[in-house]
Motif scaffolding. Structure first.
Motif, short mmCIF file in Angstrom:
data_model
loop_
_atom_site.label_atom_id
_atom_site.label_comp_id
_atom_site.label_asym_id
_atom_site.label_seq_id
_atom_site.Cartn_x
_atom_site.Cartn_y
_atom_site.Cartn_z
N SER A 61 0.99 -1.37 -0.06
CA SER A 61 0.06 0.00 -0.06
C SER A 61 1.00 1.14 0.02
O SER A 61 2.13 1.23 0.42
CB SER A 61 -0.95 0.05 1.28
OG SER A 61 -1.55 1.33 1.45
N SER A 77 3.00 8.31 3.87
CA SER A 77 3.09 8.08 2.16
C SER A 77 4.18 7.84 1.99
O SER A 77 5.38 8.48 1.63
CB SER A 77 2.53 9.00 1.57
OG SER A 77 2.54 9.21 0.09
N ASN A 80 6.72 4.72 -3.70
CA ASN A 80 6.61 3.48 -4.39
C ASN A 80 7.52 3.22 -5.56
O ASN A 80 7.42 3.97 -6.30
CB ASN A 80 5.41 2.82 -4.45
CG ASN A 80 4.96 1.71 -3.52
OD1 ASN A 80 5.93 1.13 -2.85
ND2 ASN A 80 3.70 1.36 -3.10
N GLN A 104 -3.25 11.72 2.75
CA GLN A 104 -3.85 11.56 1.40
C GLN A 104 -3.81 12.72 0.41
O GLN A 104 -3.49 12.73 -0.68
CB GLN A 104 -5.24 11.14 1.34
CG GLN A 104 -6.19 10.99 0.07
CD GLN A 104 -5.63 9.69 -0.64
OE1 GLN A 104 -5.39 8.50 0.09
NE2 GLN A 104 -5.28 9.98 -1.85
#
Length: 287
Positions: A61, A77, A80, A104
């Motif tokens: 995630s 966050s 990735n 977010q």
């Protein structure tokens, strides 16, 4: 007998000449100075070691809960797929907010370009319920400790990917107010601020001067409401007097929030906030 003396003299001269030739070194034999030392190792070609890039950062995630020793878990966050070090953005929520919401929203601004560290704070007693906790920050001093501990925990969890340079601080409402106090004490550690709907009154002349002298780089104020813009312009004047680059940007009046039109003007203004910091790459303005 006398006649044989010349012949004897000639023979002695020839013998002496041959002995002299045997004593001279042979021209074909190498001299000692030309001979390589038997003990010297052979010369090796020089080698340059190229630092190995870290493996791509992979997570199921883009958001994870990060345990922070001595403090509540933060939300992060992740960039990735990163194969190099990425800068850190601190995203501090407002009163009655949640770190998940703030992470977010800020991730939408930076995507995979940065880590976004969102400190949690403490639960409010008037939260809607145990399954819908809302949070606040006890004080700017406690938030400062929580941020420092969160940065250490983040670097320990992702040692090959976290850039150790100063983070960008983005605060909304209470998060903005608390951020001014923290950056005022430690401008070299928090030199760039994005303050959304808050963070105005604390910019007294002495605070602005300390921020400038300690390495403060620039401050961006984002406002939706008219009274926010008025207060932000007052604070910007104090910062400009201290020679700190400052900008005030107003969106359509949609109330006290950081989404929608407010997020859009924040996105457009971020390149100005990041000028001079090459870590953010393509977010910087072009030549």
């Amino acid at each position: 007998m006398l006649r044989s003396l010349p012949i004897l003299t000639l023979l002695l001269a020839l013998v002496s000449s041959c002995d002299a030739r045997r004593a001279e070194p042979s021209a074909a034999a190498p001299t000692a100075s030309a001979s390589p030392s038997a003990s010297a190792p052979p010369a090796l070609p020089s080698t340059v070691v190229t630092p190995k890039e870290p493996s791509p950062l992979r997570a199921a995630s883009p958001f994870v809960d990060l345990p922070v020793p001595g403090h509540p878990a933060a939300v992060v966050s992740l960039p990735n797929g990163a194969t190099s070090r990425r800068p850190v953005v601190i995203a501090a929520h407002g009163n009655y907010g949640r770190p998940e919401w703030q992470c977010q929203a800020v991730r939408e601004l930076f995507e995979e370009r940065a880590f976004v560290l969102c400190p949690r704070g403490i639960p409010r007693d008037d939260s809607p319920g145990p399954d819908d906790l809302r949070f606040t920050y006890e004080s700017n001093a406690v938030l400062e400790l929580e941020i420092d501990a969160g940065l250490r925990a983040l670097a320990a969890a992702y040692p090959d990917h976290v850039d150790p340079g100063p983070p960008l601080y983005i605060g909304f409402s209470l998060g903005a107010i608390q951020g001014v106090a923290i950056a005022g004490r430690r401008p070299a550690d928090f030199p760039r601020l994005v303050l959304i709907e808050g963070g105005h009154d604390a910019w007294k002349p002495e605070v602005a001067q300390a921020f400038a002298k300690g390495g403060g780089n620039r401050v961006l104020f984002i406002c939706s409401q008219s009274h926010c813009e008025r207060d932000a312009r007052w604070a910007a004047a104090r910062l400009k007097e201290a020679n700190v680059p400052t900008r005030v940007v107003k969106s359509a009046d949609v109330g006290h929030r950081y989404r929608g039109p407010v997020a859009e003007v924040t996105r457009k203004s971020l390149p100005w906030s990041l000028e001079g910091d090459a870590r953010f790459g393509e977010m910087l303005p072009g030549p």
